[in-house]
Design an enzyme around this catalytic site. Sequence first.
Site, PDB file in Angstrom:
ATOM      1  N   HIS A 127      14.339 -84.870 -39.291  1.00 47.28           N
ATOM      2  CA  HIS A 127      13.442 -85.082 -38.145  1.00 47.28           C
ATOM      3  C   HIS A 127      13.025 -86.545 -38.004  1.00 47.28           C
ATOM      4  O   HIS A 127      12.209 -86.863 -37.138  1.00 47.28           O
ATOM      5  CB  HIS A 127      12.178 -84.213 -38.279  1.00 47.28           C
ATOM      6  CG  HIS A 127      12.448 -82.748 -38.353  1.00 47.28           C
ATOM      7  ND1 HIS A 127      13.305 -82.093 -37.492  1.00 47.28           N
ATOM      8  CD2 HIS A 127      11.984 -81.784 -39.214  1.00 47.28           C
ATOM      9  CE1 HIS A 127      13.353 -80.800 -37.804  1.00 47.28           C
ATOM     10  NE2 HIS A 127      12.571 -80.592 -38.857  1.00 47.28           N
ATOM     11  N   ASP A 164      19.438 -76.061 -41.785  1.00 46.17           N
ATOM     12  CA  ASP A 164      17.988 -75.862 -41.827  1.00 46.17           C
ATOM     13  C   ASP A 164      17.605 -75.006 -40.613  1.00 46.17           C
ATOM     14  O   ASP A 164      18.283 -75.046 -39.590  1.00 46.17           O
ATOM     15  CB  ASP A 164      17.306 -77.240 -41.757  1.00 46.17           C
ATOM     16  CG  ASP A 164      15.825 -77.191 -42.033  1.00 46.17           C
ATOM     17  OD1 ASP A 164      15.433 -77.450 -43.181  1.00 46.17           O
ATOM     18  OD2 ASP A 164      15.052 -76.901 -41.082  1.00 46.17           O
ATOM     19  N   HIS A 166      15.320 -75.447 -38.605  1.00 41.24           N
ATOM     20  CA  HIS A 166      14.865 -76.287 -37.506  1.00 41.24           C
ATOM     21  C   HIS A 166      15.989 -77.203 -37.026  1.00 41.24           C
ATOM     22  O   HIS A 166      16.811 -77.654 -37.824  1.00 41.24           O
ATOM     23  CB  HIS A 166      13.662 -77.131 -37.963  1.00 41.24           C
ATOM     24  CG  HIS A 166      12.524 -76.307 -38.472  1.00 41.24           C
ATOM     25  ND1 HIS A 166      12.272 -76.148 -39.834  1.00 41.24           N
ATOM     26  CD2 HIS A 166      11.600 -75.561 -37.816  1.00 41.24           C
ATOM     27  CE1 HIS A 166      11.220 -75.346 -39.980  1.00 41.24           C
ATOM     28  NE2 HIS A 166      10.802 -74.978 -38.784  1.00 41.24           N
ATOM     29  N   ASP A 240      14.876 -72.580 -45.334  1.00 42.48           N
ATOM     30  CA  ASP A 240      13.913 -71.980 -44.403  1.00 42.48           C
ATOM     31  C   ASP A 240      14.465 -70.982 -43.381  1.00 42.48           C
ATOM     32  O   ASP A 240      13.661 -70.390 -42.644  1.00 42.48           O
ATOM     33  CB  ASP A 240      13.021 -73.052 -43.738  1.00 42.48           C
ATOM     34  CG  ASP A 240      13.788 -74.226 -43.172  1.00 42.48           C
ATOM     35  OD1 ASP A 240      15.019 -74.131 -43.063  1.00 42.48           O
ATOM     36  OD2 ASP A 240      13.138 -75.236 -42.818  1.00 42.48           O
TER      37      ASP A 240
HETATM   38 ZN   LIG Z   1      13.229 -76.947 -41.602  1.00 41.21          ZN
END
Ligand SMILES: [Zn+2]
Length: 314
Positions: A127, A164, A166, A240
Site C-alpha cells: 500500500h 493479500d 487487499h 488475511d
Molecule cells: Zn492485507
Amino acid sequence: MRVVYSPRYHIDIGAHVFPTLKYQLVHEALAARDGWEFVEPEPASYEDLELVHRSEYLQKIRAGRLSGEELALLELPWAPEIVDGFRLMTGGTLLAARHALLNSQIPNPKSQTGVGLGLHIGGGFHHAFANHGEGFCLFNDVAMAIRVLQRERRIARAAVIDCDVHHGNGTAMIFDLDPSVFTFSIHQQHNYPAFKPRSSLDIGVDDGLTDDDYLAKLGEALPKVMESRPDVVFYLAGADPYEDDQLGGLALSRQGLRARDRIVFAACGLAGVPLVLTLAGGYARRVEDTVQIHVASLEEAVRMRGCDGSTSGL
Ligand SMILES: [Zn+2]
C-alpha cells in the site's frame, strides 16, 4: 534453508491490529525446527528508496515531519523505530531477492527445477505509493527490490503475484505504464482500499469466497502472469484471506491457503522463474493462526522448490 529475518522487525506500536509480533513468532516456530538458517538484512539505503519514492516524501520521513493527515493515512503511530523497522524490512526483501537470484545460478541436485528461492519473514508492503504511505506500509519493499535489481541489470523483467486480501494499490500505481513489471492482484473487491489503481491483471472477488472458487480463479490467472516472462516473481503470501481474519472478508481455510501457496510455487517452478516470498498482511483474531499460515507458506515453498541455499555466500 536460508531465510531473511531480524529481531528488530518487532516494532512496538502499542495496541494495534497490525501484529508486528508475528515476525518474531514465525521466527520462533521455524527456529524450533531443523534446517533453517536466519540471515539479518541491512536497512535499505535512502539512495535505493529514491528509486521508488519521491525525495520530498523521504525527506519528511527522515525529519519526522509527516503531517497528521499523512499519519492517519498510514494508520501507524509515529516513532523513529518505525522508520528503522521499515527500512530494515525493505532491505530484507531485497536480500531475499538476491538469494533467489543467486540460488538460481547454482545447479542444485535436490531441486526439481534448478531455480532459486528467496524467503523473507517480513515484507509485502504493497500500500506504499511513490509519494505517500498507506495502510501500515511506509515503503514499498517489493517495488524497491525490483528497481534495485533492474538498476544492477540482474533482471530486466519482474512479476508481482499479490494474494493479500487487499488490493495492491501502491504497487499497481508505481508500475503503471511500466511494461517491464507485471502486477497481478487477487483481492476482495469490497474492501480497503476504496480506490484501486489498475494492475496489469486484477481479480476482485466477492465477499465470503471459499477455497475452491478462489483456487480456480487463481489457477486461471497464473498462466497469464507467466506469459509476461518475468526474470523473477515476488509473491505476497498474505494470511488475511483467512476465514477468521479481522480485516478480511473472504473465507479461505488454512488448507485452502496452503493449496494457494502450492499453486503459486508450482506455476513459478514450471516456468523456471526464481521466486521471492514475502509475508504481507495477516490479522486473524488469534495471532497463532496468522503465524501458522505464514509458517505453512514458508514450509511449502521449501517443499515445492526443493532448494537449499545455505551453501552460497551472501
Ligand atoms: Zn492485507
